[in-house]
Scaffold this motif. Structure first.
Motif, PDB file in Angstrom:
ATOM      1  N   GLU A  26       1.647  36.657 -27.870  1.00  0.00           N
ATOM      2  CA  GLU A  26       1.810  37.613 -29.230  1.00  0.00           C
ATOM      3  C   GLU A  26       2.789  38.553 -29.768  1.00  0.00           C
ATOM      4  O   GLU A  26       2.894  38.630 -30.649  1.00  0.00           O
ATOM      5  N   ALA A  27       3.560  38.920 -28.586  1.00  0.00           N
ATOM      6  CA  ALA A  27       4.819  39.745 -29.005  1.00  0.00           C
ATOM      7  C   ALA A  27       5.731  38.669 -29.525  1.00  0.00           C
ATOM      8  O   ALA A  27       6.410  39.065 -30.551  1.00  0.00           O
ATOM      9  N   PHE A  28       5.877  37.527 -28.935  1.00  0.00           N
ATOM     10  CA  PHE A  28       6.922  36.502 -29.617  1.00  0.00           C
ATOM     11  C   PHE A  28       6.279  36.165 -31.021  1.00  0.00           C
ATOM     12  O   PHE A  28       7.222  35.770 -31.968  1.00  0.00           O
ATOM     13  N   ALA A  29       4.915  35.926 -31.103  1.00  0.00           N
ATOM     14  CA  ALA A  29       4.416  35.341 -32.348  1.00  0.00           C
ATOM     15  C   ALA A  29       4.879  36.569 -33.574  1.00  0.00           C
ATOM     16  O   ALA A  29       5.002  36.307 -34.511  1.00  0.00           O
ATOM     17  N   ALA A  30       4.527  37.703 -33.127  1.00  0.00           N
ATOM     18  CA  ALA A  30       4.631  39.038 -33.995  1.00  0.00           C
ATOM     19  C   ALA A  30       6.368  38.753 -34.471  1.00  0.00           C
ATOM     20  O   ALA A  30       6.698  39.130 -35.565  1.00  0.00           O
ATOM     21  N   LYS A  31       7.307  38.521 -33.709  1.00  0.00           N
ATOM     22  CA  LYS A  31       8.644  38.365 -34.111  1.00  0.00           C
ATOM     23  C   LYS A  31       9.018  37.275 -35.073  1.00  0.00           C
ATOM     24  O   LYS A  31       9.745  37.317 -35.786  1.00  0.00           O
ATOM     25  N   ALA A  32       8.245  36.333 -34.547  1.00  0.00           N
ATOM     26  CA  ALA A  32       8.422  35.001 -35.621  1.00  0.00           C
ATOM     27  C   ALA A  32       7.939  35.150 -36.870  1.00  0.00           C
ATOM     28  O   ALA A  32       8.555  34.780 -37.903  1.00  0.00           O
ATOM     29  N   GLU A  33       6.783  36.062 -36.921  1.00  0.00           N
ATOM     30  CA  GLU A  33       6.570  36.501 -38.584  1.00  0.00           C
ATOM     31  C   GLU A  33       7.457  37.495 -38.978  1.00  0.00           C
ATOM     32  O   GLU A  33       7.785  37.384 -40.287  1.00  0.00           O
ATOM     33  N   GLU A  34       8.001  38.453 -38.355  1.00  0.00           N
ATOM     34  CA  GLU A  34       8.991  39.361 -38.686  1.00  0.00           C
ATOM     35  C   GLU A  34      10.218  38.584 -39.228  1.00  0.00           C
ATOM     36  O   GLU A  34      10.785  39.093 -40.127  1.00  0.00           O
ATOM     37  N   PHE A  35      10.656  37.485 -38.568  1.00  0.00           N
ATOM     38  CA  PHE A  35      11.990  37.117 -38.687  1.00  0.00           C
ATOM     39  C   PHE A  35      11.723  35.563 -39.509  1.00  0.00           C
ATOM     40  O   PHE A  35      12.663  34.926 -39.703  1.00  0.00           O
ATOM     41  N   ARG A  36      10.799  35.552 -40.055  1.00  0.00           N
ATOM     42  CA  ARG A  36      10.272  34.027 -40.741  1.00  0.00           C
ATOM     43  C   ARG A  36      11.300  33.798 -41.765  1.00  0.00           C
ATOM     44  O   ARG A  36      11.476  32.563 -42.101  1.00  0.00           O
ATOM     45  N   GLU A  37      11.914  34.612 -42.697  1.00  0.00           N
ATOM     46  CA  GLU A  37      12.749  34.435 -43.599  1.00  0.00           C
ATOM     47  C   GLU A  37      14.310  34.655 -43.462  1.00  0.00           C
ATOM     48  O   GLU A  37      15.130  34.327 -44.335  1.00  0.00           O
ATOM     49  N   ILE A  38      14.466  34.650 -42.231  1.00  0.00           N
ATOM     50  CA  ILE A  38      16.110  34.819 -41.766  1.00  0.00           C
ATOM     51  C   ILE A  38      16.597  33.605 -41.412  1.00  0.00           C
ATOM     52  O   ILE A  38      16.217  33.053 -40.391  1.00  0.00           O
ATOM     53  N   LEU A  39      17.560  33.043 -42.245  1.00  0.00           N
ATOM     54  CA  LEU A  39      18.196  32.039 -41.812  1.00  0.00           C
ATOM     55  C   LEU A  39      19.301  32.266 -40.841  1.00  0.00           C
ATOM     56  O   LEU A  39      19.677  33.091 -40.445  1.00  0.00           O
ATOM     57  N   LYS A  40      19.625  31.194 -39.936  1.00  0.00           N
ATOM     58  CA  LYS A  40      20.371  31.298 -38.985  1.00  0.00           C
ATOM     59  C   LYS A  40      20.801  29.588 -38.601  1.00  0.00           C
ATOM     60  O   LYS A  40      20.417  28.808 -39.206  1.00  0.00           O
ATOM     61  N   MET A  41      21.779  29.378 -37.825  1.00  0.00           N
ATOM     62  CA  MET A  41      22.230  28.032 -37.244  1.00  0.00           C
ATOM     63  C   MET A  41      21.513  27.798 -35.923  1.00  0.00           C
ATOM     64  O   MET A  41      21.526  28.288 -34.991  1.00  0.00           O
ATOM     65  N   GLY A  42      20.742  26.558 -36.044  1.00  0.00           N
ATOM     66  CA  GLY A  42      20.269  26.078 -34.687  1.00  0.00           C
ATOM     67  C   GLY A  42      21.432  25.355 -33.960  1.00  0.00           C
ATOM     68  O   GLY A  42      22.283  24.796 -34.660  1.00  0.00           O
ATOM     69  N   ARG A  43      21.185  25.058 -32.669  1.00  0.00           N
ATOM     70  CA  ARG A  43      22.268  24.567 -32.090  1.00  0.00           C
ATOM     71  C   ARG A  43      21.884  23.541 -30.882  1.00  0.00           C
ATOM     72  O   ARG A  43      20.739  23.733 -30.477  1.00  0.00           O
ATOM     73  N   THR A  44      22.521  22.642 -30.649  1.00  0.00           N
ATOM     74  CA  THR A  44      21.981  21.687 -29.749  1.00  0.00           C
ATOM     75  C   THR A  44      23.315  21.239 -28.799  1.00  0.00           C
ATOM     76  O   THR A  44      24.642  21.380 -29.344  1.00  0.00           O
ATOM     77  N   GLN A  45      23.207  21.403 -27.583  1.00  0.00           N
ATOM     78  CA  GLN A  45      24.183  21.464 -26.631  1.00  0.00           C
ATOM     79  C   GLN A  45      25.318  22.379 -27.004  1.00  0.00           C
ATOM     80  O   GLN A  45      26.313  22.148 -26.662  1.00  0.00           O
ATOM     81  N   LEU A  46      24.945  23.617 -27.314  1.00  0.00           N
ATOM     82  CA  LEU A  46      25.491  24.647 -27.610  1.00  0.00           C
ATOM     83  C   LEU A  46      26.518  24.438 -28.869  1.00  0.00           C
ATOM     84  O   LEU A  46      27.625  25.256 -29.047  1.00  0.00           O
ATOM     85  N   GLN A  47      26.207  23.501 -29.450  1.00  0.00           N
ATOM     86  CA  GLN A  47      27.253  22.989 -30.903  1.00  0.00           C
ATOM     87  C   GLN A  47      26.295  23.290 -32.008  1.00  0.00           C
ATOM     88  O   GLN A  47      24.944  23.247 -31.828  1.00  0.00           O
ATOM     89  N   ASP A  48      26.797  23.629 -33.027  1.00  0.00           N
ATOM     90  CA  ASP A  48      26.246  24.047 -34.436  1.00  0.00           C
ATOM     91  C   ASP A  48      25.376  22.696 -34.910  1.00  0.00           C
ATOM     92  O   ASP A  48      26.031  21.518 -34.692  1.00  0.00           O
ATOM     93  N   ALA A  49      24.060  22.858 -35.042  1.00  0.00           N
ATOM     94  CA  ALA A  49      23.114  21.648 -35.556  1.00  0.00           C
ATOM     95  C   ALA A  49      22.886  21.769 -36.836  1.00  0.00           C
ATOM     96  O   ALA A  49      23.814  21.503 -37.793  1.00  0.00           O
ATOM     97  N   VAL A  50      21.872  22.344 -37.248  1.00  0.00           N
ATOM     98  CA  VAL A  50      21.268  22.399 -38.512  1.00  0.00           C
ATOM     99  C   VAL A  50      20.682  23.783 -38.697  1.00  0.00           C
ATOM    100  O   VAL A  50      20.378  24.170 -37.837  1.00  0.00           O
ATOM    101  N   PRO A  51      20.535  24.210 -39.866  1.00  0.00           N
ATOM    102  CA  PRO A  51      19.869  25.523 -40.076  1.00  0.00           C
ATOM    103  C   PRO A  51      18.426  25.658 -39.931  1.00  0.00           C
ATOM    104  O   PRO A  51      17.759  24.698 -39.850  1.00  0.00           O
ATOM    105  N   MET A  52      18.228  26.694 -39.385  1.00  0.00           N
ATOM    106  CA  MET A  52      16.775  27.023 -39.163  1.00  0.00           C
ATOM    107  C   MET A  52      16.510  28.520 -39.490  1.00  0.00           C
ATOM    108  O   MET A  52      17.239  29.374 -39.833  1.00  0.00           O
TER     109      MET A  52
END
Length: 474
Positions: free
Chosen positions: A172-198
């Motif tokens: 529930e703590a993680f889920a609350a943060k997921a809701e709080e951060f729902r509109e904050i864009l960032k870069m996703g990463r695969t293998q520690l390299q830039d992937a696509v936005p999320m």
């Protein structure tokens, strides 16, 4: 009797026991023989309560079958209830948690403490076993080989329920943060390299879903532990237990504990098989691995504050260095990592102990109990600590996150369907070579009008937030 002592007898002879203690000669010898961990079984209150529940159930079953007088059964039950409900005499359970003998020392410690307290309730002195005996009365119709495993099962079920509650708190703590951060864009990463936005919300939602999956797996695994072998006595044949005893004892134990316990269909198999513990430990390892992975992410995402990712801030809970002023370390995720390492090691121990059983009995359930209890209780504490002292206080560095999206060539992947692969490739090459932003280059080349580009870069479009945050299943 001597001054301050009472004399008790066993197979090996006579020993003087301190007059004020409730344990007896068998417990004394076990305490001398197993100075292994320095951790007495009283450190596991769930086990002590479970042993008392088993002994009370056995006394009532023996009374039902005419083997034990109501007076003795009442005294034994009263002593057991004091242990379970009031936590009296827990300090009298003194044998080391790791012991030879398949748990016999633990069973005898319980028999002696309960017998001596029952003697007091009946108006007799401790050690007056002619009136009520640890073996003849408290252990009637029983063997260590069905008492100990059954008590371990009951203790494990209660401990797992507490772990499930703790996992819910963390989820529930993680889920609350997921809701709080729902509109904050960032870069996703695969293998520690830039992937696509999320979105940062999607990232935290994944941690919540991972925990939810593991809650389901743990609830399934603990169902197997509800099968008990009480009534099996020594090897599963029920020797020295009267007809009807197994069912009567199970019925009383279920009533006392409130657990839906069932008697194993084959008591010979149940007395030697530790497969349910192996399975449960495997699920605990799964939880530990995934929890540790999540903590690795938190440490990485919060690295910095100037020379790392610095995408999120973990709440500062203590100074981080004795030499570097101002340093704050991710100590809460670090301690959870260490619990995970312990659980993984405990799983190996449980696996080897289960494998080492021979013929009609596994003599190594004490180390299984010890390892399983440590894994469950430490994971429970880790989940609550992580939720309350870390996750609930996490904040986002929005400017850093926004800049990482605007400056990353990974952004071009989201625009690929709208500007074409060849144009997207050229944009990516130039952005990488020049250090300029993808959006800036797209506008400069006239590949998309500004309003269209801004619409495509909205969080709900670029991160697919309408479809990417649902519950998983595994």
């Amino acid at each position: 009797m001597t001054a301050g002592h009472r004399r008790e007898h066993d197979l090996l002879g006579d020993r003087d026991i301190p007059a004020d203690v409730y344990w007896g000669v068998h417990t004394l010898r076990a305490s001398e023989n197993f100075p292994i961990t320095g951790t007495p079984i009283s450190a596991y209150p769930h086990l002590i309560n479970a042993l008392a529940a088993v002994k009370e159930a056995a006394a009532r079953a023996n009374q039902d079958l005419g083997l034990l007088t109501a007076e003795k059964a009442d005294a034994i039950s009263a002593a057991c209830r004091e242990i379970r409900e009031e936590r009296l005499l827990h300090d009298q359970f003194v044998v080391d948690v790791i012991q030879g003998g398949a748990g016999t020392s633990t069973n005898m410690n319980a028999n002696e403490v309960i017998a001596n307290r029952a003697l007091e309730i009946l108006g007799h002195t401790k050690g007056d076993y002619r009136e009520l005996h640890p073996n003849e009365d408290v252990n009637l119709s029983q063997s260590t080989n069905d008492v100990y495993p059954t008590a371990v099962n009951v203790a494990t079920i209660i401990a797992v329920r507490e772990l499930l509650d703790a996992m819910t708190i963390l989820r529930e703590a993680f889920a609350a943060k997921a809701e709080e951060f729902r509109e904050i864009l960032k870069m996703g990463r695969t293998q520690l390299q830039d992937a696509v936005p999320m979105t940062l919300g999607q990232e935290f939602s994944a941690y919540a879903v991972m925990l939810e999956e593991d809650e389901c797996r743990l609830a399934e695994a603990v169902c197997l532990v509800h099968e008990i072998n009480l009534g099996a006595t020594a090897i599963g044949t029920g020797l020295n237990a009267p007809a009807g005893y197994a069912e009567a004892a199970r019925r009383h134990l279920a009533a006392i504990t409130g657990l839906p316990l069932v008697t194993a269909a084959n008591l010979v198999e149940a007395t030697q098989d530790c497969g349910a513990f192996v399975h449960l430990s495997g699920v605990l390892k799964r939880i530990a691995v995934k929890l540790s992975k999540s903590c690795n992410d938190l440490r990485l995402l919060s690295s910095g504050p100037r020379a790392g990712f610095a995408e999120i801030n973990l709440p500062p809970v203590q100074a981080g260095s004795s030499i570097m002023p101002g340093k704050v370390n991710p100590v809460i995720p670090e301690v959870v990592n260490q619990v995970a390492f312990e659980v993984i090691g405990n799983d190996v121990t449980i696996t080897m102990a289960a494998e080492a059983g021979q013929l009609q009995l596994n003599a190594f359930e004490p180390i299984i109990l010890h390892s399983l209890s440590e894994s469950i209780t430490h994971l429970r504490a880790a989940c609550v600590t992580l939720a309350e002292r870390c996750v609930s206080g996490i904040t986002a560095n929005k400017e850093t996150l926004r800049a990482s999206v605007e400056n990353s060539i990974g952004l071009v992947t989201a625009l690929n369907p709208h500007i074409g692969y060849l144009a997207a490739t050229e944009i990516a090459k130039e952005a990488l070579a020049s250090g300029r932003g993808v959006a800036e280059l797209v506008l400069e080349r006239g590949l998309l009008p500004a309003d269209r580009l801004m619409a495509l870069l909205r969080p709900e479009v670029i991160a697919g937030t309408g479809t990417a945050t649902g519950t998983g299943a595994a």
